[in-house]
Write a protein that holds these residues in place. Structure first.
Motif, mmCIF file in Angstrom:
data_model
loop_
_atom_site.group_PDB
_atom_site.id
_atom_site.type_symbol
_atom_site.label_atom_id
_atom_site.label_comp_id
_atom_site.label_asym_id
_atom_site.label_seq_id
_atom_site.Cartn_x
_atom_site.Cartn_y
_atom_site.Cartn_z
ATOM 1 N N ARG A 147 -17.904 -19.413 -99.704
ATOM 2 C CA ARG A 147 -17.053 -20.552 -99.345
ATOM 3 C C ARG A 147 -15.599 -20.098 -99.192
ATOM 4 O O ARG A 147 -14.901 -20.529 -98.271
ATOM 5 C CB ARG A 147 -17.134 -21.643 -100.403
ATOM 6 C CG ARG A 147 -18.502 -22.150 -100.760
ATOM 7 C CD ARG A 147 -19.170 -22.942 -99.636
ATOM 8 N NE ARG A 147 -20.028 -23.984 -100.168
ATOM 9 C CZ ARG A 147 -21.181 -23.779 -100.799
ATOM 10 N NH1 ARG A 147 -21.613 -22.562 -101.007
ATOM 11 N NH2 ARG A 147 -21.904 -24.793 -101.231
ATOM 12 N N TYR A 150 -15.274 -18.272 -95.917
ATOM 13 C CA TYR A 150 -15.293 -19.190 -94.783
ATOM 14 C C TYR A 150 -13.980 -19.964 -94.691
ATOM 15 O O TYR A 150 -13.455 -20.178 -93.586
ATOM 16 C CB TYR A 150 -16.468 -20.161 -94.887
ATOM 17 C CG TYR A 150 -16.521 -21.100 -93.710
ATOM 18 C CD1 TYR A 150 -17.035 -20.674 -92.498
ATOM 19 C CD2 TYR A 150 -16.021 -22.397 -93.805
ATOM 20 C CE1 TYR A 150 -17.053 -21.513 -91.401
ATOM 21 C CE2 TYR A 150 -16.045 -23.243 -92.716
ATOM 22 C CZ TYR A 150 -16.554 -22.792 -91.516
ATOM 23 O OH TYR A 150 -16.567 -23.628 -90.421
ATOM 24 N N GLN A 153 -11.503 -17.759 -93.123
ATOM 25 C CA GLN A 153 -11.747 -17.629 -91.679
ATOM 26 C C GLN A 153 -11.272 -18.866 -90.934
ATOM 27 O O GLN A 153 -10.666 -18.767 -89.857
ATOM 28 C CB GLN A 153 -13.245 -17.393 -91.446
ATOM 29 C CG GLN A 153 -13.624 -17.064 -90.012
ATOM 30 C CD GLN A 153 -13.914 -18.315 -89.191
ATOM 31 O OE1 GLN A 153 -14.516 -19.271 -89.671
ATOM 32 N NE2 GLN A 153 -13.466 -18.321 -87.947
ATOM 33 N N GLN A 154 -11.487 -20.051 -91.525
ATOM 34 C CA GLN A 154 -11.030 -21.282 -90.890
ATOM 35 C C GLN A 154 -9.502 -21.368 -90.856
ATOM 36 O O GLN A 154 -8.926 -21.971 -89.955
ATOM 37 C CB GLN A 154 -11.595 -22.497 -91.629
ATOM 38 C CG GLN A 154 -13.004 -22.864 -91.235
ATOM 39 C CD GLN A 154 -13.105 -23.312 -89.797
ATOM 40 O OE1 GLN A 154 -12.411 -24.242 -89.367
ATOM 41 N NE2 GLN A 154 -13.947 -22.642 -89.021
ATOM 42 N N ARG A 178 -24.909 -12.971 -94.993
ATOM 43 C CA ARG A 178 -24.170 -14.213 -94.771
ATOM 44 C C ARG A 178 -22.668 -13.940 -94.719
ATOM 45 O O ARG A 178 -21.955 -14.501 -93.881
ATOM 46 C CB ARG A 178 -24.485 -15.207 -95.882
ATOM 47 C CG ARG A 178 -25.925 -15.713 -95.862
ATOM 48 C CD ARG A 178 -26.278 -16.480 -97.107
ATOM 49 N NE ARG A 178 -27.675 -16.928 -97.090
ATOM 50 C CZ ARG A 178 -28.329 -17.405 -98.131
ATOM 51 N NH1 ARG A 178 -27.711 -17.496 -99.321
ATOM 52 N NH2 ARG A 178 -29.578 -17.780 -98.031
ATOM 53 N N VAL A 182 -19.898 -14.454 -91.570
ATOM 54 C CA VAL A 182 -18.579 -15.083 -91.616
ATOM 55 C C VAL A 182 -17.520 -14.123 -91.083
ATOM 56 O O VAL A 182 -16.624 -14.513 -90.318
ATOM 57 C CB VAL A 182 -18.246 -15.532 -93.054
ATOM 58 C CG1 VAL A 182 -16.789 -15.989 -93.152
ATOM 59 C CG2 VAL A 182 -19.176 -16.653 -93.489
ATOM 60 N N GLU A 185 -17.076 -13.988 -87.383
ATOM 61 C CA GLU A 185 -16.372 -15.121 -86.769
ATOM 62 C C GLU A 185 -14.873 -14.868 -86.616
ATOM 63 O O GLU A 185 -14.192 -15.609 -85.918
ATOM 64 C CB GLU A 185 -16.604 -16.391 -87.596
ATOM 65 C CG GLU A 185 -18.041 -16.879 -87.581
ATOM 66 C CD GLU A 185 -18.550 -17.160 -86.179
ATOM 67 O OE1 GLU A 185 -17.910 -17.951 -85.460
ATOM 68 O OE2 GLU A 185 -19.567 -16.552 -85.798
ATOM 69 N N MET A 518 -19.789 -24.260 -90.590
ATOM 70 C CA MET A 518 -20.229 -23.157 -91.436
ATOM 71 C C MET A 518 -21.755 -23.041 -91.387
ATOM 72 O O MET A 518 -22.298 -21.938 -91.256
ATOM 73 C CB MET A 518 -19.771 -23.378 -92.880
ATOM 74 C CG MET A 518 -20.198 -22.250 -93.827
ATOM 75 S SD MET A 518 -19.720 -22.501 -95.549
ATOM 76 C CE MET A 518 -20.975 -23.657 -96.082
ATOM 77 N N THR A 521 -22.895 -21.423 -88.262
ATOM 78 C CA THR A 521 -22.483 -20.049 -88.007
ATOM 79 C C THR A 521 -23.713 -19.158 -88.044
ATOM 80 O O THR A 521 -24.456 -19.151 -89.028
ATOM 81 C CB THR A 521 -21.466 -19.586 -89.069
ATOM 82 O OG1 THR A 521 -20.285 -20.396 -88.979
ATOM 83 C CG2 THR A 521 -21.085 -18.126 -88.850
ATOM 84 N N VAL A 524 -25.667 -17.563 -91.340
ATOM 85 C CA VAL A 524 -25.365 -18.167 -92.647
ATOM 86 C C VAL A 524 -26.621 -18.803 -93.227
ATOM 87 O O VAL A 524 -26.945 -18.617 -94.403
ATOM 88 C CB VAL A 524 -24.218 -19.189 -92.528
ATOM 89 C CG1 VAL A 524 -24.105 -20.026 -93.808
ATOM 90 C CG2 VAL A 524 -22.901 -18.468 -92.273
#
Length: 912
Positions: A147, A150, A153-154, A178, A182, A185, A518, A521, A524
């Protein structure tokens, strides 16, 4: 004794009422939060453009968590522009919400930390991002780290990539891919770091380089892959070669590796050559049919050659004719077998001199079902005579072929072959070893009847009280014992209810904090093969398969297995989806009844239809497993209706634990009375008839309280066959579903429970950590019986299956080696499910007799009534609240109707 029981009953009733009250208050609070979140969604989509900074900060500060849930939805759904996201960031900082979330990063509750990581990433606050990077470096839980990564990354904070890279080495095997997903991305920002890590020796980083090379096939990454071909870690070298073969390999390059010392690499090279169909490929691959370790890959490669270029069949046939090695001849015949129908036609038209020999080799593979199909469609007597004379000696000399042709050939074909019609030896419901032995049933019944009598005799002999060995005293003794039995059963239900309530609330909160971006993705969530056994489902199969093809899930396929239907199930699928018979290689992991053909449509790559001889549901699922190409498989009944997000909600739970999930189940809800349109639930209603209504209440209580509670206790042993998700490799290693074709040579009607118990047994024996989950928010809707006869047959089947599984796996009972499954769950099933019906039957009879004779004390009467009815109603009431925790399903009057059913079912339905 009665007084003690009354006191305990009062205490547990108070506990049940308290639990129900707490849930009622929590449900009210949840509904308020839902209304706030809905308001925030409207504000973000309609009122945001006109809102000033101070007003925006004020709105965010009122309920930050509801705002962020709405904001994550807003970002995923509408993709706001950078200016809008900057406005939100400034408002979050102005309201100090990011500071609150930063404190959550140090909470003891891992779920709270995970939520904070997602929301901080969407806030894009610089101080929050720095705190998130620091938290990532010290976080112990892998699912929380994911989490955090991610969220970073966001946030678009590419400088966090080195910190995420450093976490790869500490992740368990399930989370490493997983996390790499991420990282991918980050896109171009990640490419800048790949050049720095491609020479690093850590296998985790090397696998990331391979992933990047697969997504971005450049010259520099090609060179990096060549360097990884010599990595110390064999799995890395093999994966590097796999990507090289698929993305960069030429036939010349692949041919160089056909003599590699590593068997895995040789097989990869052989299979990759199948993608370049040519006569040279046939020449290169054919010798590898002789070696057992490469035979399977060679057959697969040659099958692919023919699929890509059917005209090469003549060259492959010529190779077969001149081959001297028995293994090579057999392998070539297996590769040609899917085209048997075309070959037999060519043999007739071209007058092959060696037609009998060629067709005999095809028949011995037991995969040349096209020859039988050709004969069944032939109407020319001369052609039938000619073909049957070619294949007759082989068919008559092989017991398997005799049975196959005896079952499915037309009468005139059988006459020409000199065979007699075979009777179906294992019809549905009469399969081998399916029925429980009479001795086991007798033992169960004897123990349930003689056990209480023995306890009464011992009590009378050792007791100082005035208990006598008389019928009235035994009636009182048994009625009191029955009261305690009912009290104990409802106590178990209460404990399960508490754990279920916790689990439902936790799952709901976790689902709300998982952004769809997420979950979608790539990499994941695991890929899934949905296996759908179908037997005489002509009326609904097209509609239900269409709905399955439109599920909301990132990576899945649908494998429909037509289990020897006698109606037009197969024809309906072929016509509607414009399917054609295809040369599809099926793995031979599991033994099943014969497969007649495989059908596909190149425009629908996610659909495969298998036509096979009848063998039952479990045999069909095993056939589907042989065709499955994904990490997990979902077993779905063909007449079941999945909600569009059900599979997504089921698999999303895998991201809430560091323990590998081997199986997961969802809710089964009666579809009777509901409005269904094209395989989708439009309106949820209670059934019109009373019998399905009672079953609705029963299903809600069993799944919401029972299954969810057992899952929270880590002891779930049943996943409904109508909707379950399993890790493919574990099921294959355990030899699939229990059938007479496989290792244990027996069938069972409880294939769903038996599989979970066996996989649990095998993984525990191997010392492999694993979890079996239950998703209380993933719903599958299915038809339930509407008349007593069908319901009786269903429950008889369930009980026989339960007895079969319990005795088949009796070695696990009270065995500490199997943890809570052996010490808690299985004893429950023995005491309350195996012996329970017989105990309750005697209890009701003796209680009524005691009442009619007036020999039961009033306190005992009230104790028995209170132990059987009020506690059961309370657990039912809580179950109704829990089933609607995620969202409201039923109308208010239907909810009240369910509560009324919870009372009424105690007077007739439960006993029936």
């Amino acid at each position: 004794m009665e007084t003690v029981g009354t006191v305990l009953l009062g205490l547990f009733t108070a506990a049940a009422l308290l639990t129900a009250s707490v849930l009622a208050v929590a449900r009210f609070a949840r509904k308020r939060r839902s209304r706030r979140e809905e308001w925030y969604r409207r504000f973000l989509t309609e009122g945001l453009p006109s809102a000033g900074p101070s007003l925006l900060a004020q709105h965010i500060g009122r309920d930050p968590m509801s705002f962020f849930r709405a904001y994550v939805w807003y970002c995923d759904s509408l993709q706001p522009d950078p200016h809008t996201r900057d406005r939100i960031r400034d408002a979050v900082i102005g309201a100090g919400v990011d500071l609150v979330l930063m404190k959550d990063l140090s909470r003891r509750n891992a779920a709270v930390r995970a939520r904070a990581g997602i929301y901080l990433g969407y806030s894009r606050s610089e101080r929050a991002i720095r705190a998130l990077v620091n938290a990532l470096e010290v976080e112990p839980k892998a699912f929380v780290k994911l989490r955090y990564a991610y969220g970073l990354q966001q946030s678009g904070f590419g400088a966090a990539i080195p910190s995420i890279l450093d976490t790869l080495a500490s992740l368990p095997p399930e989370y490493e891919p997983r996390m790499r997903a991420v990282l991918l991305e980050f896109g171009d920002e990640l490419l800048d770091y790949v050049a720095l890590i491609q020479d690093r020796p850590q296998p985790q980083l090397q696998r990331l380089v391979i992933d990047v090379a697969a997504r971005y096939p450049t010259e520099s990454l090609h060179n990096a892959l060549e360097g990884l071909l010599h990595a110390e870690e064999p799995s890395v070298a093999r994966e590097a070669f796999r990507v090289m073969a698929s993305q960069y390999g030429s036939p010349m390059y692949l041919a160089e590796h056909l003599a590699d010392s590593d068997t895995y690499t040789r097989n990869l090279a052989i299979e990759a050559l199948g993608q370049t169909p040519s006569e040279n490929t046939i020449d290169l691959v054919t010798p590898h049919l002789a070696a057992p370790e490469t035979r399977k890959s060679a057959v697969l490669a040659l099958s692919e050659v023919l699929r890509h270029n059917p005209r090469l069949y003549a060259r492959m046939l010529d190779t077969l004719r001149h081959a001297s090695d028995a293994g090579v001849r057999s392998g070539l015949a297996e590769a040609l077998a899917p085209r048997a129908e075309y070959l037999v036609q060519a043999a007739v038209q071209e007058k092959w001199a060696d037609a009998s020999d060629i067709l005999a080799m095809l028949l011995r593979t037991r995969k040349a079902t096209g020859i039988l199909s050709y004969l069944n469609r032939s109407v020319d007597p001369h052609t039938i005579k000619e073909v049957t004379s070619m294949v007759g000696p082989t068919v008559r000399s092989d017991a398997w072929l005799r049975e196959e042709y005896g079952l499915y050939a037309r009468d005139e074909i059988l006459l020409a072959l000199g065979l007699e019609r075979e009777e179906e030896s294992r019809e549905r419901g009469v399969r081998q070893g399916e029925n429980v032995r009479f001795s086991l049933l007798s033992l169960t019944l004897a123990f349930a009847i003689l056990g209480p009598i023995g306890a009464f005799v011992i009590t009378a002999l050792v007791s100082d009280s005035a208990v006598a060995l008389t019928v009235p005293d035994y009636l009182q003794f048994f009625s009191l014992g029955f009261g305690f039995y009912a009290f104990a059963l409802n106590t178990v239900y209460l404990v399960l209810l508490v754990f279920a309530a916790f689990g439902v609330v936790r799952q709901h909160e976790s689902w709300q904090t998982k952004p769809l971006s997420m979950l979608f993705t790539s990499g994941v969530l695991p890929s899934v093969s949905i296996i759908v056994p179908a037997y005489n489902e002509e009326l609904n199969v097209v509609e239900n398969v269409t709905a399955l093809l439109n599920l909301s899930y990132p990576d899945y396929e649908v494998v429909v297995v037509n289990d020897g239907s006698t109606d037009d199930t197969l024809e309906s699928l072929v016509e509607h989806f414009e399917l054609e018979r295809a040369d599809v290689f099926l793995h031979g992991y599991l033994k099943t009844r014969s497969v007649r053909g495989v059908y596909r449509n190149s425009r629908l790559p996610g659909l495969v239809v298998i036509d096979k001889s009848n063998g039952g549901k479990a045999d069909s699922l095993n056939a589907g497993l042989n065709a499955a190409r994904k990490e997990y498989f979902a077993a779905i009944d063909s007449d079941s209706v999945l909600e569009r997000d059900a599979l997504l909600e089921l698999a999303a739970g895998f991201l809430d634990t560091d323990t590998p999930v081997v199986a997961a189940g969802g809710n089964i809800m009666p579809v009777n009375g509901c409005t269904v349109d094209r395989g989708h639930i439009e309106q949820v209603r209670l059934p019109d008839r009373m019998l399905p209504r009672f079953q609705t209440m029963e299903y809600v209580r069993a799944f919401m309280n029972g299954r969810t509670g057992w899952a929270e206790l880590g002891s779930l042993l049943i996943i409904s066959g109508a909707f379950g998700l399993f890790r493919t490799r574990d099921v294959v290693d355990s030899r699939g579903y229990l059938t007479s074709s496989e290792r244990y040579t027996k069938d069972t009607v409880a294939e769903d429970m038996e599989l979970v118990v066996r996989v649990t047994h095998d993984l525990t024996q191997a010392g492999v950590a694993h979890a079996v989950q239950y998703a209380a928010n993933a719903n599958c809707w299915t038809e339930v019986p509407e008349n007593p006869r069908i319901l009786s047959a269903q429950r008889d089947r369930w009980q026989r299956g339960l007895i079969d599984v319990l005795f088949f796996h009796s070695s696990m009972l009270l065995n500490p080696k199997y943890g809570r499954s052996g010490l808690v769950a299985l004893p429950y099933y023995y005491v309350f499910e195996l012996f329970g019906p017989w105990i309750e039957l005697q209890g009701y009879v003796f209680f009524i007799v005691g009442l009619s004779l007036g020999i039961l004390p009033a306190v005992l009467i009230w104790f028995v009534i209170a132990a059987t009815i009020p506690l059961g109603m309370l657990t039912s009431a809580v179950a109704v609240m829990l089933v609607e925790w995620h969202r409201e399903l039923y109308r208010r009057r239907d909810r009240w109707g369910l509560l009324a059913l919870a009372l009424l079912e105690n007077f007739g339905y439960r006993q029936f």
